[in-house]
Design an enzyme around this catalytic site. Structure first.
Site, PDB file in Angstrom:
ATOM      1  N   PRO A 188       0.830  -1.210   0.000  1.00  0.00           N
ATOM      2  CA  PRO A 188       0.000   0.000   0.000  1.00  0.00           C
ATOM      3  C   PRO A 188       0.862   1.257   0.000  1.00  0.00           C
ATOM      4  O   PRO A 188       2.061   1.219   0.296  1.00  0.00           O
ATOM      5  CB  PRO A 188      -0.812  -0.121   1.306  1.00  0.00           C
ATOM      6  CG  PRO A 188      -0.705  -1.556   1.706  1.00  0.00           C
ATOM      7  CD  PRO A 188       0.612  -2.041   1.193  1.00  0.00           C
ATOM      8  N   GLU A 209     -21.883   8.697  25.064  1.00  0.00           N
ATOM      9  CA  GLU A 209     -20.542   8.117  25.149  1.00  0.00           C
ATOM     10  C   GLU A 209     -20.392   7.253  26.393  1.00  0.00           C
ATOM     11  O   GLU A 209     -19.651   6.263  26.385  1.00  0.00           O
ATOM     12  CB  GLU A 209     -19.488   9.228  25.138  1.00  0.00           C
ATOM     13  CG  GLU A 209     -19.561  10.173  23.947  1.00  0.00           C
ATOM     14  CD  GLU A 209     -19.470   9.443  22.613  1.00  0.00           C
ATOM     15  OE1 GLU A 209     -18.878   8.347  22.561  1.00  0.00           O
ATOM     16  OE2 GLU A 209     -20.015   9.964  21.630  1.00  0.00           O
TER      17      GLU A 209
END
Length: 640
Positions: A196, A418
């Site tokens: 990559p 959260e």
């Protein structure tokens, strides 16, 4: 140097303009001052004012007795010579020059064409780059790098140990070729680095040249292809000729897929110029002539598009995979880039490596640079762990949006959202440990709960996937239980999308559905190109698609019910986490555990933080009871 050349060019142009002005304007002006009519010339001769004349065809020039010059043109008058002779004028005769033009006249007539040719040559030199001549299109653009340009060794390359070991033979052959030739061995002619972007393919090639201490030619695949037919093939020949003169040496072609794509692909058989360049490259790598001591190394992140003839043994004998680094590799890469950065004692590369899964070497280098810039902006003498954490959050999610204004109700909703994620991550054993929870907006998210895996997950179990779905559902469940069904917001959109994608992958790719079994089910529709038309085909029957949809719903609903059960049973702990987030904005995993045990987080004072880092600037996670960020239309999201 370039500025001097540009200045000199404009000076030459100005001088040419001045010369042209004088050339075309000077004679006209001189003629306007001393030319007289023929009748006046006769009158001056009869008056005895003429001292001498020069006759050339019909042109008459001379001087008066007082020294003034004159010129005139006379018709075919036979009495002129007699008059001049009678008055005692000194007569000089010259042949007529009207029949053949002078050199000056030729130059003036050809000057525009010469100027156009000179301008064309100048622009062609500029198009072909520095060092190339006007007609030197076929010269190679490969640059020769030596130690003067900065030597790189394997010590500067980390995280890709297998790739370095695979290329160690190339280094040993370049150092001592007789060691292999003595036993009849033949070093690979070429090595293809595949991986990559940002994994260090170019750096690895430079390290090979640095270790072997040989010349290193570097060129990009796009440098071979030009608008002129045959230029690419000529540059390939010239590049190998230069390499033979410096053998043993290394030729590195970056992004070789620009010139090495499949031949005959595309409409009309592809680009003829590119294919001729590839043909010449194939011949130079393995043709009748041998290139002893010339090793070709190429890099690409698209090996699937390369021509098969380029990948066969004898050309690129081996393919070296340069993958994304694992957790140990990321730790080594971080340590390499941290050499030039003054670090505080609390910096731990291992923790940073755990929090950067999927980062390439270039990403990690950028992370270290961002941390150094952030510490400099805060006027610190050392880069602390907090700077690295803030830089990592900035790289992954964007900069903090502390300028946003959020209502108390939205801040509370974000904290409970959260908190639901954090509570689920604490209660489920298969979840990754919590690293940090925050309600400070970053990028498009108003809050997040970050979990760091203890190690890189090569394969993922069914239990881990179902746990991640349940953790993703924790935010939506917390909103419903605290604020009611009617107050649920769109903040869980990203959580629902992530949970649905994981469930779909479990059913259609991983074979984790009891009803459908271990089979792969592709997308329901795909496009098939038939000539110039596009046809859509179904891969699944309607009945099978219904089963797929029901299985996906079953997996997500199972995680939703598990989250509801756990949060209802631990509602008190959810309140503690949410209140802690409202007070401190950012909590680490250890601080969340301390809060659940009844311990308050111990935060260093501003003066302590300044002495440790060389400044009194508070960190991002410091307690702030006033001026908290918030607001906007974007709703909370989470990152697992």
């Amino acid at each position: 140097m370039n500025n001097f050349r540009n200045f000199a060019l404009w000076v030459i142009i100005a001088l040419l303009l001045v010369a042209l002005f004088n050339l075309f304007q000077g004679p006209g002006q001189r003629q306007a001052t001393n030319e007289i009519t023929f009748s006046k010339l006769l009158a001056e001769v009869d008056s005895g004012n003429v001292k001498d004349v020069t006759i050339s065809g019909s042109r008459v020039a001379g001087h008066f007795n007082d020294g003034r010059t004159f010129q005139s043109f006379t018709p075919n008058d036979p009495t002129l010579i007699k008059r001049l002779y009678e008055k005692g004028v000194d007569i000089t005769a010259k042949p007529s020059g009207e029949g053949s033009p002078s050199l000056l006249d030729v130059f003036v007539s050809w000057f525009p064409m010469l100027l156009l040719i000179a301008v064309w040559i100048f622009f062609m030199r500029q198009m072909q780059g520095g060092g190339s001549k006007a007609m030197g299109f076929g010269k190679s653009k490969a640059r020769l790098l030596t130690e003067r340009h900065g030597k790189v060794t394997f010590d500067d390359v980390a995280g890709i140990d297998e790739a370095k070991d695979d290329l160690q033979e190339v280094v040993e052959f370049l150092r001592d070729p007789h060691k292999f030739q003595r036993l009849g061995g033949r070093i690979p002619k070429g090595a293809l680095l595949v991986g990559p972007p940002g994994t260090g393919k170019t750096l690895l090639a430079r390290a090979i040249a640095g270790e072997a201490d040989v010349p290193f030619f570097t060129i990009s695949g796009s440098d071979f292809v030009e608008m002129f037919v045959g230029v690419g093939a000529s540059r390939v020949r010239d590049m190998f000729e230069q390499a033979k003169k410096h053998a043993p040496c290394i030729i590195f072609i970056d992004e070789i897929d620009a010139v090495g794509r499949h031949r005959g692909a595309g409409l009309g058989g592809g680009n003829d110029e590119r294919e001729q360049t590839l043909n010449q490259l194939l011949v130079e790598m393995d043709g009748f002539e041998t290139n002893e001591g010339v090793i070709l190394i190429a890099a690409t992140n698209r090996p699937d598009v390369l021509d098969p003839a380029l990948l066969r043994p004898g050309r690129f004998d081996r393919q070296v995979v340069v993958p994304l680094p694992d957790i140990l590799g990321r730790e080594k890469i971080l340590k390499v880039h941290m050499r030039k950065v003054p670090l505080a004692p609390d910096v731990e590369a291992k923790i940073l490596a755990r929090g950067t899964p999927g980062f390439s070497g270039a990403d990690l280098a950028n992370l270290v640079n961002e941390a150094a810039l952030l510490a400099a902006r805060r006027s610190k003498r050392l880069v602390t762990q907090g700077d690295f954490e803030d830089a990592k959050d900035k790289v992954m999610m964007g900069a903090e949006r502390r300028s946003m204004v959020m209502s108390e109700e939205e801040k509370k909703l974000t904290a409970y959202h959260e908190g639901g994620h954090a509570l689920m991550a604490l209660k489920l054993p298969a979840s990754d440990p919590i690293h940090k929870a925050t309600i400070i907006p970053r990028g498009r998210a108003l809050g997040m709960v970050m979990r760091l895996p203890e190690r890189d997950h090569i394969s993922v179990t069914r239990e881990k996937l179902e746990t991640d779905i349940a953790v993703a559902m924790g935010g939506r469940v917390a909103e419903e239980l605290v604020f009611g069904h009617e107050k649920v917001t769109s903040g869980a959109s990203s959580d629902i999308s992530m949970a649905t994608k994981m469930a779909r992958a479990m059913v259609t790719q991983f074979g984790m559905s009891d009803k459908l079994g271990p089979l792969t089910y592709a997308e329901n529709e795909e496009e098939v190109f038939l000539g110039h038309s596009v046809a859509r085909t179904k891969n699944l029957s309607d009945e099978t698609q219904k089963i797929v949809d029901s299985e996906i719903f079953e997996l997500v609903d199972r995680g939703y019910k598990l989250a509801t059960k756990l949060i209802k049973a631990n509602r008190k702990q959810l309140n503690i986490i949410a209140e802690g987030l409202l007070e401190y904005e950012t909590l680490s995993g250890d601080e969340i555990r301390d809060l659940l045990k009844g311990k308050q987080p111990v935060r260093p004072s501003d003066s302590d933080a300044g002495s440790a880092a060389g400044s009194a600037v508070p960190s991002a996670g410091k307690s702030k009871k006033k001026g908290k960020p918030g607001g906007g239309t974007l709703k909370p999201q989470t990152q697992s």
